[in-house]
Design a protein around this motif. Sequence first.
Motif, PDB file in Angstrom:
ATOM      1  N   GLY A 131       0.690  -1.138   0.044  1.00 56.57           N
ATOM      2  CA  GLY A 131       0.157   0.077   0.036  1.00 56.57           C
ATOM      3  C   GLY A 131       0.881   1.186  -0.027  1.00 56.57           C
ATOM      4  N   ALA A 132       2.042   1.210   0.767  1.00 61.76           N
ATOM      5  CA  ALA A 132       2.875   2.430   0.664  1.00 61.76           C
ATOM      6  C   ALA A 132       3.550   2.530  -0.632  1.00 61.76           C
ATOM      7  CB  ALA A 132       4.105   2.241   2.007  1.00 61.76           C
ATOM      8  N   MET A 133       3.820   1.656  -1.060  1.00 57.55           N
ATOM      9  CA  MET A 133       4.358   1.514  -2.537  1.00 57.55           C
ATOM     10  C   MET A 133       3.527   2.331  -3.395  1.00 57.55           C
ATOM     11  SD  MET A 133       6.776  -1.962  -2.580  1.00 57.55           S
ATOM     12  CE  MET A 133       6.898  -1.782  -4.418  1.00 57.55           C
ATOM     13  N   ALA A 134       2.220   1.888  -3.457  1.00 57.43           N
ATOM     14  CA  ALA A 134       1.281   2.329  -4.412  1.00 57.43           C
ATOM     15  C   ALA A 134       1.093   3.854  -4.146  1.00 57.43           C
ATOM     16  CB  ALA A 134      -0.119   1.524  -4.229  1.00 57.43           C
ATOM     17  N   LEU A 135       1.249   4.334  -2.795  1.00 55.36           N
ATOM     18  CA  LEU A 135       1.008   5.644  -2.668  1.00 55.36           C
ATOM     19  C   LEU A 135       2.244   6.326  -3.104  1.00 55.36           C
ATOM     20  CD1 LEU A 135      -0.269   8.169  -1.197  1.00 55.36           C
ATOM     21  CD2 LEU A 135       1.068   7.464   0.904  1.00 55.36           C
ATOM     22  N   GLY A 136       3.412   5.864  -3.112  1.00 53.75           N
ATOM     23  CA  GLY A 136       4.637   6.418  -3.444  1.00 53.75           C
ATOM     24  C   GLY A 136       4.621   6.594  -4.941  1.00 53.75           C
ATOM     25  N   PHE A 137       4.285   5.623  -5.643  1.00 53.01           N
ATOM     26  CA  PHE A 137       4.223   5.692  -7.148  1.00 53.01           C
ATOM     27  C   PHE A 137       3.111   6.773  -7.436  1.00 53.01           C
ATOM     28  CE2 PHE A 137       6.586   1.636  -6.871  1.00 53.01           C
ATOM     29  CZ  PHE A 137       7.828   1.899  -7.577  1.00 53.01           C
ATOM     30  N   GLY A 138       2.064   6.857  -6.851  1.00 53.31           N
ATOM     31  CA  GLY A 138       1.061   7.812  -7.026  1.00 53.31           C
ATOM     32  C   GLY A 138       1.622   9.021  -7.014  1.00 53.31           C
ATOM     33  N   GLY A 139       2.311   9.508  -5.847  1.00 53.20           N
ATOM     34  CA  GLY A 139       3.293  10.676  -5.794  1.00 53.20           C
ATOM     35  C   GLY A 139       4.049  10.998  -6.801  1.00 53.20           C
ATOM     36  N   THR A 140       4.774   9.838  -7.430  1.00 54.60           N
ATOM     37  CA  THR A 140       5.561  10.060  -8.431  1.00 54.60           C
ATOM     38  C   THR A 140       4.856  10.598 -10.026  1.00 54.60           C
ATOM     39  OG1 THR A 140       7.153   8.187  -7.772  1.00 54.60           O
ATOM     40  CG2 THR A 140       7.388   8.810 -10.041  1.00 54.60           C
ATOM     41  N   VAL A 141       3.804   9.876  -9.873  1.00 52.27           N
ATOM     42  CA  VAL A 141       2.962  10.366 -11.158  1.00 52.27           C
ATOM     43  C   VAL A 141       2.382  12.124 -10.810  1.00 52.27           C
ATOM     44  CG1 VAL A 141       0.635  10.005 -12.316  1.00 52.27           C
ATOM     45  CG2 VAL A 141       2.112   8.120 -11.465  1.00 52.27           C
ATOM     46  N   VAL A 142       2.338  12.439  -9.555  1.00 52.08           N
ATOM     47  CA  VAL A 142       1.789  13.727  -9.446  1.00 52.08           C
ATOM     48  C   VAL A 142       3.088  14.543  -9.792  1.00 52.08           C
ATOM     49  CG1 VAL A 142       1.367  15.447  -7.675  1.00 52.08           C
ATOM     50  CG2 VAL A 142       0.264  13.186  -7.546  1.00 52.08           C
ATOM     51  N   VAL A 143       4.328  14.135  -9.334  1.00 50.08           N
ATOM     52  CA  VAL A 143       5.568  14.993  -9.644  1.00 50.08           C
ATOM     53  C   VAL A 143       5.806  15.141 -11.421  1.00 50.08           C
ATOM     54  CG1 VAL A 143       7.969  15.253  -9.315  1.00 50.08           C
ATOM     55  CG2 VAL A 143       6.520  14.307  -7.517  1.00 50.08           C
TER      56      VAL A 143
END
Length: 303
Positions: A131-143
């Motif tokens: 779940g944390a990894m999914a959140l992190g990659f979501g943040g990457t998409v935002v960047v």
Amino acid sequence: MESPPQARRLNVSPAVWFMLSTFLFALMLALFKWLGQTVPTTQLILLRQTGVVLLLIPVIVSSGGTVFRTKAPGLNIARGLLSAFAMLAGFTAVVHLPLAESTTLNFTKVFFVVLLGALVLKEQVGSARWGAMALGFGGTVVVLAPDATTLVDPMAALAILAAFLAACTIIVLRRLATIDRTSTLMIWQSAIVLLVVAVPGITAWHMPSPAEWLGIAVLCFLMGAVQWTTIRAHRAAEASALSPIEYTRLIYAAVIGFLVFGDVPTGHTIVGALLIIAAAIWVQRAGRVTTPPAETLDPAERS
């Protein structure tokens, strides 16, 4: 009852050393970015690696050459090549991206390490870390902020590639750390990176000005200082206790980027950075991530 002064020093000192390390690391990247505006990236890495190899000559001489003996030449070559291309991609992105953005995207390395650890080393990854990894990659998409009219910045994609290659390097290093000596790992890695960048570095040679030579000398000093302060911090504290401090590097990068280069972080960079940092801390809290000994990690592998 108040703790004795010595105990307080033992508790505070590792954090102080690591905060100093992250600050010096941000300065090092800023200096590399400044130099990279006129000096080719391959030349800077070539000069840096030449200095590293020269510093290792006493180790080679004192061992009579036996330090080159490895039980896993294939893995050492793979690590050296991965490290070389991670440096080339990562430092090129640093030169062309705002400092805060390149630093933010570098933090995705944490997620790649966990993912590769599960796929390659068969490490157990719980649902919380997924779940944390999914959140992190979501943040990457935002960047990255792609939309219908704008493609992803090639330099941002290069920063992601550098993080992935650095994670691959760490995975290989986990296996090698149980096979060869630290000095052997350092020499093989340094020599292979030097061989990879030698031809492009010499071909694209730009004769540095006196100011650039001074900058290169300071760059080499900062690289050594980052390594020393990182080791000093980890000798007195566990990596899991220090890891959240590493994210202060983003604050330093944002401030230095603004003061030196006039970069103002965009809204999506700030939001994405918060998501990535929260996810990275979540990953580390949800399950301990094994990392190589501090002495075997090259500062460039953190960049």
